[in-house]
Design an enzyme around this catalytic site. Sequence first.
Site, PDB file in Angstrom:
ATOM      1  CD  GLU A  41     -52.177  60.602  98.361  1.00  0.00           C
ATOM      2  OE1 GLU A  41     -52.403  61.563  99.129  1.00  0.00           O
ATOM      3  OE2 GLU A  41     -51.821  60.754  97.186  1.00  0.00           O
ATOM      4  CG  HIS A  42     -53.731  56.970 103.190  1.00  0.00           C
ATOM      5  ND1 HIS A  42     -54.840  57.115 103.989  1.00  0.00           N
ATOM      6  CD2 HIS A  42     -54.182  56.876 101.914  1.00  0.00           C
ATOM      7  CE1 HIS A  42     -55.925  57.093 103.228  1.00  0.00           C
ATOM      8  NE2 HIS A  42     -55.548  56.966 101.966  1.00  0.00           N
ATOM      9  CG  ASP A  44     -51.590  63.360 105.941  1.00  0.00           C
ATOM     10  OD1 ASP A  44     -51.912  62.150 105.874  1.00  0.00           O
ATOM     11  OD2 ASP A  44     -52.412  64.277 105.753  1.00  0.00           O
ATOM     12  N   GLY A 130     -65.077  66.407  95.687  1.00  0.00           N
ATOM     13  CA  GLY A 130     -65.094  64.956  95.696  1.00  0.00           C
ATOM     14  C   GLY A 130     -64.077  64.315  94.781  1.00  0.00           C
ATOM     15  CB  ALA A 131     -61.927  65.628  92.186  1.00  0.00           C
ATOM     16  CB  SER A 134     -57.315  69.265  99.057  1.00  0.00           C
ATOM     17  OG  SER A 134     -57.282  69.747 100.366  1.00  0.00           O
ATOM     18  CG  ASP A 180     -55.781  67.374 102.009  1.00  0.00           C
ATOM     19  OD1 ASP A 180     -54.845  66.831 101.394  1.00  0.00           O
ATOM     20  OD2 ASP A 180     -56.866  66.810 102.227  1.00  0.00           O
ATOM     21  CE1 TYR A 232     -57.936  59.734 104.469  1.00  0.00           C
ATOM     22  CE2 TYR A 232     -58.270  60.105 106.808  1.00  0.00           C
ATOM     23  CZ  TYR A 232     -57.549  60.325 105.651  1.00  0.00           C
ATOM     24  OH  TYR A 232     -56.445  61.129 105.698  1.00  0.00           O
TER      25      TYR A 232
END
Length: 388
Positions: A41-42, A44, A130-131, A134, A180, A232
């Site tokens: 996560e974070h 890419d 919003g979950a 993607s 994504d 973000y």
Amino acid sequence: MNTGAEPAERPTSALESYREVYGTAPDGSWAAPGRVNIIGEHTDYNNGYVLPIALPHVATCAVGVTDADVVRVASLQKPGEVVSVELARLADNDVAGWARYLLGVVHEYRQRGHPIGGLDLLLDGAVPVGAGLSSSAAIECSIAVAARDLFGLKVSDDDLISIAVAAENDYVGAPTGRLDQSASMLCTAGCALFLDVGTGERAQVPFDLAAAGLALLVIDTNTPHRLVAGEYAQRRKQCEQAAAALGVASLREIADVAALEPLDGVLLQRARHVVSENARVLEVVDLLRSDQDPRTIGPNLTASHASLRDDFAVSTIQLDTAVETALEAGAFGARMVGGGFGGSAIALVDTDRTHATVDAVLRRFAAADFIAPRTFVAIPSAGARRLT
């Protein structure tokens, strides 16, 4: 609880409704999936490593080519609303919201010199919005593949990913990485996609949890995240600042947290997450490839959540509660997924403990007066494709 095995494609619905909206039949329909990231996560946008699977939940788009110099877009989730933009105005219009993701892909094709003409598009989105799963990339990739096929364009999967990423980054204004769209385009059924974002190298890693008596439970906390918000973008900027302070092009070049000693404060925290997360991805891939019990990846999932919560500061009380409750209920590992600030968590559980875990989370959320979460079991599914 949705098991995740129910068909998420609804091509008949989109095809039938297309004639009602546009008065003619479409030329075909295409689907692209949402994704859940096992780990990575974070990383890419730091040119690191990711390991997503595609979900059976897809965005389906029925599309027709027209003689008009106009793109019209509609959605089954927005009945009665048709957005129309002239091709000449794609670069300069004030359309916002869901329609902008579709228009952005068409615009990006044209920006690159591809002869995309008039289109009528009807979207049917089954990826929870919003979950953190993607939904936007699913929309973008379904349109990207449709335009390629309809206009006979010689573009590669990497080109399609680039077009979809540019639509989200530049046209919509969400500064995301390539995870994504890569997952939505490249994933295959029954596998996780191991992607080296820095080099573009990728491999399919078998991910058959059911054979080991396991399930990957997704817990959508019903707290929607909004990646176009400033937090973000701030995280991405902080990672760039940390890399610059270390004299490297990206944090991907740092393989050991010991090398982060020149940093301090927030930049140290952000960089420590990225460097340690890359290491966790590599370890999980090695474990999966070595035919070990998949339960062994659990501690890496939990460590990822702690890093996202403490060093990257993108978790929420609802996500923390979902993770803590799942672990207390016997999960082998659990973590938040996606960009954070809301969205979903995943938990690696014994198949026969799935319902008990869901019940525990529901009770904890109710006791905390949180909105009830939605849950389903993630099934590794296929990437973007033509349906009809």
